[in-house]
Design a protein around this motif. Structure first.
Motif, PDB file in Angstrom:
ATOM      1  N   GLU A  65      40.556  44.256 -44.338  1.00  0.00           N
ATOM      2  CA  GLU A  65      40.482  45.266 -45.400  1.00  0.00           C
ATOM      3  C   GLU A  65      39.085  45.276 -46.020  1.00  0.00           C
ATOM      4  N   LYS A  66      38.572  44.111 -46.341  1.00  0.00           N
ATOM      5  CA  LYS A  66      37.231  44.010 -46.930  1.00  0.00           C
ATOM      6  C   LYS A  66      36.170  44.546 -45.976  1.00  0.00           C
ATOM      7  N   GLN A  67      36.333  44.265 -44.690  1.00  0.00           N
ATOM      8  CA  GLN A  67      35.387  44.737 -43.676  1.00  0.00           C
ATOM      9  C   GLN A  67      35.393  46.264 -43.616  1.00  0.00           C
ATOM     10  N   ILE A  68      36.581  46.861 -43.538  1.00  0.00           N
ATOM     11  CA  ILE A  68      36.706  48.319 -43.431  1.00  0.00           C
ATOM     12  C   ILE A  68      36.170  49.004 -44.683  1.00  0.00           C
ATOM     13  N   LYS A  69      36.395  48.416 -45.846  1.00  0.00           N
ATOM     14  CA  LYS A  69      35.903  49.011 -47.098  1.00  0.00           C
ATOM     15  C   LYS A  69      34.381  49.164 -47.099  1.00  0.00           C
ATOM     16  N   LYS A  70      33.690  48.327 -46.355  1.00  0.00           N
ATOM     17  CA  LYS A  70      32.227  48.389 -46.300  1.00  0.00           C
ATOM     18  C   LYS A  70      31.720  49.409 -45.280  1.00  0.00           C
TER      19      LYS A  70
END
Length: 97
Positions: A65-70
């Motif tokens: 999730e954190k990766q995709i948000k970036k």
């Protein structure tokens, strides 16, 4: 093991929201009903679920999730459209000489 989901919503203003949850249908209901008035999606309803993937490890789900948000909008749209070749190309950086 408990199932977790990373999901992407398309908002009424065309923006994307990425989240993680252990109960996707309940989270969708809360987003669409305005359950969280301070949430990014509150004033961007109605919302459309455009992507989700399942995980058995919540820590991995949170990491993704954190990766995709970036990611850029183009890269998120490649993921949503299952365009994995484009996803790889969007991950490459070009450096000037």
């Amino acid at each position: 093991m408990k199932q977790s989901f990373v999901y992407i919503l398309k908002c009424s203003d065309g923006s994307y929201y990425t989240g993680v949850t252990s109960n996707l249908s309940a989270r969708m209901f809360k987003h669409n009903s305005g359950f969280y008035p301070d949430c990014f999606t509150f004033n961007r309803r109605p919302l459309e679920l455009v992507f989700y993937c399942e995980f058995t490890d919540i820590n991995l789900a949170i990491e993704k999730e954190k990766q995709i948000k970036k990611w850029s909008r183009a890269k998120k749209e490649a993921l949503i459209n299952d365009d994995f070749d484009e996803l790889v190309n969007l991950a490459k950086k070009s450096f000037g000489k």
